[in-house]
Each structure stands twice: as C-alpha cells, then as structure tokens.
Design a protein around this motif. Structure first.
Motif, mmCIF file in Angstrom:
data_model
loop_
_atom_site.group_PDB
_atom_site.id
_atom_site.type_symbol
_atom_site.label_atom_id
_atom_site.label_comp_id
_atom_site.label_asym_id
_atom_site.label_seq_id
_atom_site.Cartn_x
_atom_site.Cartn_y
_atom_site.Cartn_z
ATOM 1 N N VAL A 1 0.820 -1.220 0.000
ATOM 2 C CA VAL A 1 0.000 0.000 0.000
ATOM 3 C C VAL A 1 0.851 1.266 0.000
ATOM 4 N N ILE B 1 -5.883 -1.001 4.137
ATOM 5 C CA ILE B 1 -6.690 -1.297 2.944
ATOM 6 C C ILE B 1 -7.519 -0.079 2.543
ATOM 7 N N THR B 2 -8.099 0.606 3.542
ATOM 8 C CA THR B 2 -8.934 1.772 3.213
ATOM 9 C C THR B 2 -8.117 2.922 2.638
ATOM 10 N N ALA C 1 -5.500 2.531 0.629
ATOM 11 C CA ALA C 1 -4.858 2.136 -0.627
ATOM 12 C C ALA C 1 -5.681 2.588 -1.820
ATOM 13 N N ALA D 1 -5.227 -1.969 -3.479
ATOM 14 C CA ALA D 1 -6.192 -2.628 -2.597
ATOM 15 C C ALA D 1 -6.586 -3.992 -3.150
#
Length: 327
Positions: A104, A161-162, A164, A169
């Motif tokens: 990321v 993750i949020t 990226a 992601a």
C-alpha cells in the motif's frame, strides 16, 4: 511405534495427494505419466507442465503446510494451550501487516512484499513475547496477549486497505486470501533453505521442549535451560510462520488444526513435531486439490478452504474445552 507409523502414513498420503494434484488441471495427466515425468521420462509437453508449472506449486504447498504444522505444534507446546496457534496469536496478521505496508505505501515488488511479511511476523512475535513476559512466558497469558495483539494488527490492516488506491487494494486483498496460484521456483528455494535450517534445529531441541511441558520447576531440576529453549523454539516458530505466510499469504488454521489432529492420530503426549509437520503438509495439499476441483469451474484460493474447515474445527475445540472446564 504408533507415532512412527502415523508419520509414514502421512508421508504416503502427502505424496499421493501431490501426484494427484500435479495431474489435475486444464490439461489432466494420469498419475502414471506424472511419476514417469518426475523421473525424467516424460515427453516435452509433460515435462513443461509438470516441472515448470505444477511441481513448484505443489512443493510450495508441502513446505508451507509443513512449516505451519511445525510452527503450530511449537506454539501450542510452549503455551501449553490448544489455542496457542499463529492464527489466534496474531502472527499471520502481523506478517500480513508487513506485506500490506509494502504493497500500500510503497507499491513494492513481489520480493519486497515477501521481505515485508517476514519483518512483520518477526516484529509481531517479539511484541507478543515482551508483552507476555512476567518471570517467563506461560499459558493463557501468552494466548490472551496474542489475541489482543491480533485484534490491534487486524485493525491496522483494515486501515491500510482503506488508504490504498484501487489497484493496490485489489492486489492486497488477493494476497490476504492465501493462495498457491502462480507459485514458482523462486518461492520454493527460500522456503526449502529455511526448513533445512530450522527443522533440524527444532528437532534437536525436542527433548527440552517435552521437558518444559512438565513445568518450569521440573524442567530446571532435569537440567533444561527453560527460557533459552523456549526463546530459541519460539523464534524458530515465528520464522516458520512468517516464511510460510510470505510465500503463500495468510493460509488460515493449518497451524491450529494440524498439531491437534496429529496428536489424536498418534495418541501420544508431547509436541508430536514430526507428525504435526507431515499433517500440515497433507492438509494443505488436500485443501488445494479441493480448492481446484471440488467447486467445479470456480477455483478457490486454498486459504478459503482452510479458513472454512479451520473455523468449524475451532468452534468444536472451544466447545470441548468448555465442557472439560478448561475455559
């Protein structure tokens, strides 16, 4: 004698499942032709399919399964707790965090993701050990600290993750599922060297590990340097888990189930290191075959299959432990 027979039976099962898996795919190859090709007597097409495309995937599966089975047996023995598994303690999540940071934040290459996963697993293992230390590392405190660290690291993974972009992601989610797809010889050799170093080291300290299960006072009386053995084997378990996660992603619950199933088969107390290692390899290869063939045209990542089966096993284990009054 029973333990030796179980190890031999599991090795035969792993070999049989490997041959079947190598012959499975869009271009099926009979088991006889697979064996002939492995011995160097196949035609050019079979040589390419078997040796270049399918054999590395199977070898990675065997090595990852063996590493997770052995790592799980070590953690369960050190913590003296059937829930003392890398899945529960957060080591797999720590390796995932290391890989996600590379994916990321740095859009790293496959090799850099592997290195990130190794570093993440080692840092998480060190954090759990230091937080659980209180005149030694014991039982449920070790497991509870691991569960807490796992929750924190899982939250960090969700945050990464949020943050990226869409491409990173998607790449991260695929890696987090746990899969053997696309594995080649570049993943085989590091795992092989790691196992070649760590497995003899672990087996050489198996007697000391068995002694520690009787309690620290008894172990000291028998001449075992308890904390030295515990730290050495815990480091080996962390490296085995992190290396397996780096190679195939966080394949869930193999480390939890393999040692318990091995103990039930051998009916032997103690860590059952060799049987756990063979059981892990057999479980993962069988799960990969199921992921490829049991769901029709929709091939699943092996981590999905092991996650479903392992989750059911974990629920069963919790129910039996509760009935026994241990939790």
């Amino acid at each position: 004698m029973r333990a030796f027979a179980v190890v031999v039976a599991l090795l035969l099962a792993a070999f049989t499942a490997s041959v079947v898996l190598i012959g499975t795919g869009d271009f099926p190859i009979p088991a006889v032709d697979v064996l002939r090709t492995l011995m160097g007597n196949g035609d050019a097409g079979q040589e390419f399919i078997v040796n270049e495309l399918r054999l590395p995937r199977v070898l990675v599966g065997l090595l990852v399964g063996a590493s997770l089975g052995l790592g799980g047996a070590l953690f369960q023995s050190i913590s003296r707790n059937p829930l003392g598994s890398p899945d529960v303690l957060g080591l797999a999540q720590g390796s995932t965090a290391g890989a996600l940071v590379v994916i990321v934040l740095f859009s790293g290459s496959a090799g850099q993701v592997t290195a990130g996963a190794l570093v993440g697993g080692l840092v998480t293992g060190l954090a759990i050990y230091l937080l659980a230390w209180k005149r030694g590392v014991h039982g449920y405190r070790f497991v509870l600290v691991g569960i807490g660290v796992s929750a924190i690291v899982t939250a960090v993974n969700g945050y990464l993750i949020t943050k990226a972009d869409l491409v990173d992601a998607a790449r991260a989610v695929v890696w987090m599922t746990g899969s053997l797809a696309g594995r080649d010889w570049s993943q085989v050799w590091p795992l092989l060297w790691m196992c070649a170093v760590l497995v003899p080291l672990v087996l050489a300290n198996a007697r000391g590990l068995r002694m520690t299960e009787m309690g620290d006072d008894v172990s000291y009386a028998l001449g075992v340097r308890v904390e030295r053995v515990r730290m050495l084997l815990m480091l080996a378990a962390v490296l085995l888990t992190a290396g397996a996660t780096a190679a195939a992603g966080p394949v869930g619950f193999v480390a939890l189930t393999a040692p318990r199933l091995a103990r039930r088969l051998t009916r032997s107390p103690g860590p059952n290191l060799a049987a756990s290692m063979c059981m892990g390899a057999t479980l993962l290869i069988t799960a990969d075959w199921a992921a490829q063939r049991a769901f029709g045209a929709d091939q699943l990542p092996v981590g999905v299959v092991t996650g479903v089966l392992g989750g059911v096993y974990l629920l069963w284990l919790l129910v039996t432990e509760r009935k026994a009054g241990r939790i």
